[in-house]
Design a protein around this motif. Structure first.
Motif, PDB file in Angstrom:
ATOM      1  N   LYS A   5     -12.952 -11.135   5.367  1.00  0.00           N
ATOM      2  CA  LYS A   5     -12.091 -11.857   6.296  1.00  0.00           C
ATOM      3  C   LYS A   5     -10.624 -11.583   5.973  1.00  0.00           C
ATOM      4  CE  LYS A   5     -15.198 -15.723   7.358  1.00  0.00           C
ATOM      5  NZ  LYS A   5     -15.369 -17.207   7.291  1.00  0.00           N
ATOM      6  N   ASN A   6     -10.306 -11.594   4.703  1.00  0.00           N
ATOM      7  CA  ASN A   6      -8.929 -11.358   4.271  1.00  0.00           C
ATOM      8  C   ASN A   6      -8.474  -9.956   4.670  1.00  0.00           C
ATOM      9  OD1 ASN A   6      -6.462 -11.760   3.034  1.00  0.00           O
ATOM     10  ND2 ASN A   6      -7.286 -12.086   0.997  1.00  0.00           N
ATOM     11  N   ARG A   7      -9.325  -8.980   4.474  1.00  0.00           N
ATOM     12  CA  ARG A   7      -8.963  -7.607   4.850  1.00  0.00           C
ATOM     13  C   ARG A   7      -8.786  -7.468   6.364  1.00  0.00           C
ATOM     14  NH1 ARG A   7     -13.042  -4.765   0.507  1.00  0.00           N
ATOM     15  NH2 ARG A   7     -11.573  -4.789  -1.241  1.00  0.00           N
ATOM     16  N   ASN A   8      -9.588  -8.182   7.117  1.00  0.00           N
ATOM     17  CA  ASN A   8      -9.440  -8.126   8.572  1.00  0.00           C
ATOM     18  C   ASN A   8      -8.106  -8.718   9.012  1.00  0.00           C
ATOM     19  OD1 ASN A   8     -11.913  -6.875   8.927  1.00  0.00           O
ATOM     20  ND2 ASN A   8     -13.006  -8.784   9.306  1.00  0.00           N
ATOM     21  N   VAL A   9      -7.667  -9.766   8.349  1.00  0.00           N
ATOM     22  CA  VAL A   9      -6.352 -10.330   8.644  1.00  0.00           C
ATOM     23  C   VAL A   9      -5.268  -9.297   8.336  1.00  0.00           C
ATOM     24  CG1 VAL A   9      -4.647 -12.068   7.947  1.00  0.00           C
ATOM     25  CG2 VAL A   9      -7.032 -12.734   8.321  1.00  0.00           C
ATOM     26  N   ALA A  10      -5.391  -8.643   7.191  1.00  0.00           N
ATOM     27  CA  ALA A  10      -4.404  -7.617   6.824  1.00  0.00           C
ATOM     28  C   ALA A  10      -4.384  -6.493   7.854  1.00  0.00           C
ATOM     29  CB  ALA A  10      -4.718  -7.067   5.434  1.00  0.00           C
ATOM     30  N   LEU A  11      -5.553  -6.030   8.262  1.00  0.00           N
ATOM     31  CA  LEU A  11      -5.625  -4.952   9.250  1.00  0.00           C
ATOM     32  C   LEU A  11      -5.009  -5.367  10.580  1.00  0.00           C
ATOM     33  CD1 LEU A  11      -9.247  -3.611   8.579  1.00  0.00           C
ATOM     34  CD2 LEU A  11      -7.120  -2.382   8.138  1.00  0.00           C
ATOM     35  N   SER A  12      -5.180  -6.629  10.962  1.00  0.00           N
ATOM     36  CA  SER A  12      -4.653  -7.093  12.245  1.00  0.00           C
ATOM     37  C   SER A  12      -3.127  -7.170  12.256  1.00  0.00           C
ATOM     38  CB  SER A  12      -5.250  -8.460  12.582  1.00  0.00           C
ATOM     39  OG  SER A  12      -4.745  -9.475  11.732  1.00  0.00           O
ATOM     40  N   HIS A  13      -2.503  -7.258  11.074  1.00  0.00           N
ATOM     41  CA  HIS A  13      -1.045  -7.334  10.984  1.00  0.00           C
ATOM     42  C   HIS A  13      -0.414  -6.002  10.597  1.00  0.00           C
ATOM     43  CE1 HIS A  13      -1.873 -11.704  10.834  1.00  0.00           C
ATOM     44  NE2 HIS A  13      -0.642 -11.836  11.266  1.00  0.00           N
ATOM     45  N   ALA A  14      -1.224  -5.006  10.296  1.00  0.00           N
ATOM     46  CA  ALA A  14      -0.700  -3.732   9.807  1.00  0.00           C
ATOM     47  C   ALA A  14      -0.078  -2.910  10.931  1.00  0.00           C
ATOM     48  CB  ALA A  14      -1.814  -2.936   9.131  1.00  0.00           C
ATOM     49  N   THR A  15       1.012  -2.226  10.620  1.00  0.00           N
ATOM     50  CA  THR A  15       1.707  -1.387  11.597  1.00  0.00           C
ATOM     51  C   THR A  15       1.972   0.028  11.085  1.00  0.00           C
ATOM     52  OG1 THR A  15       3.842  -2.222  10.823  1.00  0.00           O
ATOM     53  CG2 THR A  15       2.824  -3.373  12.681  1.00  0.00           C
ATOM     54  N   GLY A  16       1.577   0.319   9.850  1.00  0.00           N
ATOM     55  CA  GLY A  16       1.818   1.644   9.291  1.00  0.00           C
ATOM     56  C   GLY A  16       0.954   2.709   9.943  1.00  0.00           C
ATOM     57  N   ASP A  17       1.326   3.961   9.750  1.00  0.00           N
ATOM     58  CA  ASP A  17       0.526   5.078  10.270  1.00  0.00           C
ATOM     59  C   ASP A  17      -0.744   5.265   9.445  1.00  0.00           C
ATOM     60  OD1 ASP A  17       2.554   5.936  12.231  1.00  0.00           O
ATOM     61  OD2 ASP A  17       3.717   6.469  10.452  1.00  0.00           O
ATOM     62  N   ILE A  18      -0.615   5.090   8.133  1.00  0.00           N
ATOM     63  CA  ILE A  18      -1.742   5.185   7.203  1.00  0.00           C
ATOM     64  C   ILE A  18      -1.823   3.868   6.453  1.00  0.00           C
ATOM     65  CG2 ILE A  18      -2.764   6.435   5.273  1.00  0.00           C
ATOM     66  CD1 ILE A  18      -2.474   8.068   7.857  1.00  0.00           C
ATOM     67  N   LEU A  19      -3.030   3.327   6.327  1.00  0.00           N
ATOM     68  CA  LEU A  19      -3.232   2.039   5.675  1.00  0.00           C
ATOM     69  C   LEU A  19      -4.097   2.224   4.433  1.00  0.00           C
ATOM     70  CD1 LEU A  19      -4.174   0.057   8.921  1.00  0.00           C
ATOM     71  CD2 LEU A  19      -1.879   0.541   8.025  1.00  0.00           C
ATOM     72  N   LEU A  20      -3.635   1.677   3.323  1.00  0.00           N
ATOM     73  CA  LEU A  20      -4.385   1.764   2.077  1.00  0.00           C
ATOM     74  C   LEU A  20      -4.894   0.384   1.692  1.00  0.00           C
ATOM     75  CD1 LEU A  20      -5.337   3.369  -0.434  1.00  0.00           C
ATOM     76  CD2 LEU A  20      -3.150   2.769  -1.503  1.00  0.00           C
ATOM     77  N   ILE A  21      -6.218   0.244   1.548  1.00  0.00           N
ATOM     78  CA  ILE A  21      -6.819  -1.009   1.107  1.00  0.00           C
ATOM     79  C   ILE A  21      -6.525  -1.201  -0.374  1.00  0.00           C
ATOM     80  CG2 ILE A  21      -8.972  -2.286   0.857  1.00  0.00           C
ATOM     81  CD1 ILE A  21      -8.212  -1.778   3.744  1.00  0.00           C
ATOM     82  N   ALA A  22      -6.077  -2.399  -0.758  1.00  0.00           N
ATOM     83  CA  ALA A  22      -5.739  -2.648  -2.163  1.00  0.00           C
ATOM     84  C   ALA A  22      -6.125  -4.066  -2.557  1.00  0.00           C
ATOM     85  CB  ALA A  22      -4.248  -2.433  -2.399  1.00  0.00           C
ATOM     86  N   ASP A  23      -6.523  -4.234  -3.810  1.00  0.00           N
ATOM     87  CA  ASP A  23      -6.808  -5.546  -4.381  1.00  0.00           C
ATOM     88  C   ASP A  23      -5.652  -5.967  -5.285  1.00  0.00           C
ATOM     89  OD1 ASP A  23      -9.228  -5.614  -3.066  1.00  0.00           O
ATOM     90  OD2 ASP A  23     -10.380  -4.879  -4.780  1.00  0.00           O
ATOM     91  N   ASP A  24      -5.706  -7.200  -5.757  1.00  0.00           N
ATOM     92  CA  ASP A  24      -4.577  -7.695  -6.548  1.00  0.00           C
ATOM     93  C   ASP A  24      -4.663  -7.354  -8.035  1.00  0.00           C
ATOM     94  OD1 ASP A  24      -6.516  -9.463  -7.446  1.00  0.00           O
ATOM     95  OD2 ASP A  24      -5.691 -11.210  -6.399  1.00  0.00           O
ATOM     96  N   ASP A  25      -5.611  -6.466  -8.398  1.00  0.00           N
ATOM     97  CA  ASP A  25      -5.616  -5.934  -9.762  1.00  0.00           C
ATOM     98  C   ASP A  25      -5.172  -4.470  -9.795  1.00  0.00           C
ATOM     99  OD1 ASP A  25      -7.764  -4.673  -8.610  1.00  0.00           O
ATOM    100  OD2 ASP A  25      -9.203  -5.181 -10.197  1.00  0.00           O
ATOM    101  N   ALA A  26      -4.624  -3.998  -8.675  1.00  0.00           N
ATOM    102  CA  ALA A  26      -4.246  -2.583  -8.552  1.00  0.00           C
ATOM    103  C   ALA A  26      -2.892  -2.311  -9.197  1.00  0.00           C
ATOM    104  CB  ALA A  26      -4.208  -2.182  -7.085  1.00  0.00           C
ATOM    105  N   LYS A  27      -2.734  -1.078  -9.650  1.00  0.00           N
ATOM    106  CA  LYS A  27      -1.448  -0.572 -10.127  1.00  0.00           C
ATOM    107  C   LYS A  27      -1.216   0.783  -9.461  1.00  0.00           C
ATOM    108  CE  LYS A  27      -0.547  -3.896 -13.083  1.00  0.00           C
ATOM    109  NZ  LYS A  27       0.573  -4.841 -12.870  1.00  0.00           N
ATOM    110  N   PHE A  28       0.032   1.036  -9.068  1.00  0.00           N
ATOM    111  CA  PHE A  28       0.348   2.248  -8.332  1.00  0.00           C
ATOM    112  C   PHE A  28       1.477   3.042  -8.975  1.00  0.00           C
ATOM    113  CE2 PHE A  28      -1.329  -0.692  -5.060  1.00  0.00           C
ATOM    114  CZ  PHE A  28      -2.378   0.090  -4.589  1.00  0.00           C
ATOM    115  N   LYS A  29       1.547   4.306  -8.591  1.00  0.00           N
ATOM    116  CA  LYS A  29       2.665   5.185  -8.906  1.00  0.00           C
ATOM    117  C   LYS A  29       3.071   5.876  -7.613  1.00  0.00           C
ATOM    118  CE  LYS A  29       1.015   6.255 -13.600  1.00  0.00           C
ATOM    119  NZ  LYS A  29       0.541   7.341 -14.512  1.00  0.00           N
ATOM    120  N   ASN A  30       4.328   6.236  -7.513  1.00  0.00           N
ATOM    121  CA  ASN A  30       4.782   6.915  -6.302  1.00  0.00           C
ATOM    122  C   ASN A  30       4.028   8.221  -6.070  1.00  0.00           C
ATOM    123  OD1 ASN A  30       6.938   5.437  -4.853  1.00  0.00           O
ATOM    124  ND2 ASN A  30       7.927   5.449  -6.856  1.00  0.00           N
ATOM    125  N   ALA A  31       3.590   8.856  -7.152  1.00  0.00           N
ATOM    126  CA  ALA A  31       2.826  10.104  -7.015  1.00  0.00           C
ATOM    127  C   ALA A  31       1.517   9.859  -6.274  1.00  0.00           C
ATOM    128  CB  ALA A  31       2.549  10.700  -8.389  1.00  0.00           C
TER     129      ALA A  31
END
Length: 263
Positions: A67-93
């Protein structure tokens, strides 16, 4: 091309968000979907990045990761969407890998990548070369945080019967999502590149001790293979894994999942 990171968090998980979001850049934006079960958890932490035009915050009361992901998808406007959880860590690479992959593969609607643990180990065994869904190597499975999506109208929503905090089926939402996307005619490919660091513990580690995960397996198989095909696969799986858990209980839980999906 703009990449939007969709971070789904629940209750006190919102406290983790300031440690996830990176510095602002032109072709990346963030959407935080904060699901809460009580007004007590609705408060946004003081460390949350304020005043940034690249960050959107959405809050909503409820329960269920799908349900939470569906809410996120309904508000998303980017060209590419990346699914992420709250334990994720990212790098610009990692973001560059995603954006470049979609630029170089304009026919790809969904791209699946690799994840590593915070200790630097692969989350699970990955193929060394690309492949197209559904022609997956034997034993390979998808994790939702490995999935990036080209934003278009043919994209399905996540089946709310599956996933963490769902009533009966505790996982399997990404498998159902990809199957439904494939049936909608979307092109899904795997690319061997790391795009996220995440917790080493996944729901799959508790499969033989958790009835909701076993039920989910039956439900996923039913959606993909139908009732008869799912039952035969569940029967075979129970027999082959009789040393790991009670095969009769395992079979019943998986059959329960089949029945639950069909009702």
């Amino acid at each position: 091309m703009v990449l939007e990171i969709l971070i789904c968090t629940y209750n006190a998980g919102i406290e983790k968000i300031p440690g996830i979001i990176l510095e602002q850049r032109d072709n990346v934006k963030w959407l935080v979907s904060h699901q809460y079960s009580d007004q007590l958890y609705k408060k946004v932490p003081s460390q949350f990045p304020a005043g940034r035009t690249d960050i959107k915050y959405v809050s909503h009361e409820g329960m269920g990761l799908s349900k939470n992901r569906n809410v996120a998808l309904s508000h998303a406007t980017g060209d590419i969407l990346l699914i992420a959880d709250d334990d994720a860590k990212f790098k610009n690479a990692y973001f560059d890998t995603i954006i470049n992959t979609f630029l170089q593969n304009p026919d790809t609607d969904i791209a699946c990548f690799q994840a590593i643990t915070h200790e630097g180990h692969f989350l699970h065994k990955y193929p060394a070369v690309s492949f197209a869904y559904p022609n997956m190597p034997k034993g390979y499975w998808f994790n939702s945080q490995e999935i990036a999506i080209r934003n278009n109208s043919q994209m399905p929503h996540f089946d709310v019967r599956f996933g963490i905090n769902a009533p009966k089926l505790g996982c399997g939402e990404e498998e159902v999502f990809l199957w439904q996307a494939y049936k909608n005619g979307l092109t899904i490919k795997y690319f061997p590149g790391v795009i996220v660091e995440t917790d080493a513990t996944t729901t799959r580690h508790a499969f033989y001790q958790n009835a909701s995960l076993q039920r989910a397996k039956g439900g996923v198989l039913c959606i993909i293979h139908g009732v008869g095909g799912a039952f035969l696969r569940c029967l075979k799986f129970s027999i082959l894994n009789y040393r790991k858990t009670n095969p009769f209980v395992l079979l019943w839980n998986m059959v329960y999942g089949i029945i639950y999906v069909k009702l």
